[in-house]
Design an enzyme around this catalytic site. Structure first.
Site: not given
Ligand SMILES: NC(=O)c1ccc[n+]([C@@H]2O[C@H](COP(=O)([O-])OP(=O)(O)OC[C@H]3O[C@@H](n4cnc5c(N)ncnc54)[C@H](O)[C@@H]3O)[C@@H](O)[C@H]2O)c1
Length: 312
Positions: A271, A212, A121-123, A148, A177-178, A187, A247, A152
């Site tokens: 927050r 974001r 993530t960019d965070e 968090y 952010n997706n 979210k 936001n 990461k």
């Molecule tokens: N959502 C965003 O905007 C965003 C942006 C940049 C990066 N990311 C990164 O992308 C990745 C996916 O994000 P997301 O938004 O889809 O998250 P999400 O929370 O929707 O999904 C996470 C998934 O990981 C699984 N999980 C969690 N802990 C686990 C473990 N110990 N073993 C196996 N499975 C496990 C959960 O069951 C879930 O299906 C993350 O690593 C996040 O840091 C997300």
């Protein structure tokens, strides 16, 4: 190609599974997921027609993840605890999945010599001042500002250390952010759409001016595909869509699309340690891997709203 996708039951992971099979219908994918509260079995509907297998498990379980890693060509890790608010309440699960879990994947990758991609993530880069033109690049320093982001960042450091020390074939992408279909209602975007559809109040942290850098989820998936196919191991790629929006503007856009009044917005206490602004310079992936986005915010948001409307 035979790929192990970890965390494919969640938001981006499940979109990646659908994206990949649309583009490579003959490939084989194993989805390894603990199916925590953030996963949704509905995200996986339609995958049964492909060469798709599911393993329920924790990436931190060394033996189980080791067996799964052994039998594939490449691993893409989406598995993580992903909600900043939850990490502020209790970060134990974040340390477990985001650091210990990644370490356990790395051990297997080292042992079996596999290609590994980490979705980060960019965070990890912390916060930029509002009203500045500064943007993160691959050279920016790591300054995670919440638990968090710190977990990461730890994972990214571990991965680089494994590349440097053991020469594993790893790449990292740090994305903004997706938004898109299949995201958990906790979210901002899905919560706003769902509340607006039901005429419920939409709570916004502080003045809502936090910026974001938004990207439609399929554009993130195509970036990961480009890195898997053409990326250079040991490298990091920033993934962004020049999609800087505060936001509150994102919420207003959704309200306008759904024909709801702005009076539904309710400002609540900010927050703790809320990052002011994220912005990414994605020149490297565009120039070196020829990647580009396909969705602007208006098209991406329409597709997102349609998805949540259909879920009702
Ligand atoms: N959502 C965003 O905007 C965003 C942006 C940049 C990066 N990311 C990164 O992308 C990745 C996916 O994000 P997301 O938004 O889809 O998250 P999400 O929370 O929707 O999904 C996470 C998934 O990981 C699984 N999980 C969690 N802990 C686990 C473990 N110990 N073993 C196996 N499975 C496990 C959960 O069951 C879930 O299906 C993350 O690593 C996040 O840091 C997300």
């Amino acid at each position: 190609m035979k790929i192990l996708v970890t965390g494919g039951g969640g938001f981006i992971g499940s979109n990646f599974l659908h994206y990949w099979f649309r583009r490579h219908p003959k490939d084989e994918i194993i989805n390894f997921d603990l199916m925590t509260y953030a996963a949704d079995p509905r995200n996986l509907v339609g995958l049964e027609r492909y060469n798709y297998m599911f393993i329920k498990g924790d990436i931190a379980e060394r033996e189980l993840i080791g067996k799964a890693v052994r039998d594939v060509d490449a691993i893409v890790n989406f598995a993580a605890e992903s909600h900043v608010d939850n990490s502020i309440n209790d970060s134990s699960r974040f340390v477990h999945s985001n650091i210990v879990g990644v370490h356990s994947i790395l051990e297997a990758v080292k042992r079996y010599g596999k290609r590994f991609h980490q979705v980060s993530t960019d965070e990890v880069y912390g916060s930029l001042p509002l009203n500045s033109s500064l943007r993160f690049t691959e050279e920016s320093s790591y300054r995670p500002m919440n638990p968090y982001a710190a977990t990461k960042a730890s994972a990214d450091h571990l991965i680089r250390s494994y590349f440097n020390t053991y020469g594993i074939g790893a790449t990292i992408s740090n994305c903004g952010n997706n938004y898109g279909p299949r995201q958990h209602l906790e979210k901002l975007i899905p919560k706003t759409i769902s509340n607006a559809l039901e005429w419920r109040k939409i709570q916004l942290y502080g003045n809502g001016k936090q910026v974001r850098d938004w990207i439609y989820v399929d554009d993130h998936c195509s970036a990961i595909e480009a890195i898997l196919k053409k990326g250079v191991v040991g490298e990091t790629y920033l993934v962004g869509a020049d999609g800087e929006v505060p936001n509150i503007e994102m919420v207003r856009l959704i309200l306008k699309e759904l024909e709801r009044p702005e009076s539904l917005i309710e400002h609540i206490k900010d927050r703790p340690g809320h990052d002011a602004r994220y912005a990414l310079d994605a020149s490297k992936i565009r120039e070196e891997l020829g990647w580009s986005i396909k969705y602007n915010i208006s098209d991406g948001m329409k597709a997102t709203i349609d998805w949540y409307r259909r879920l009702k």
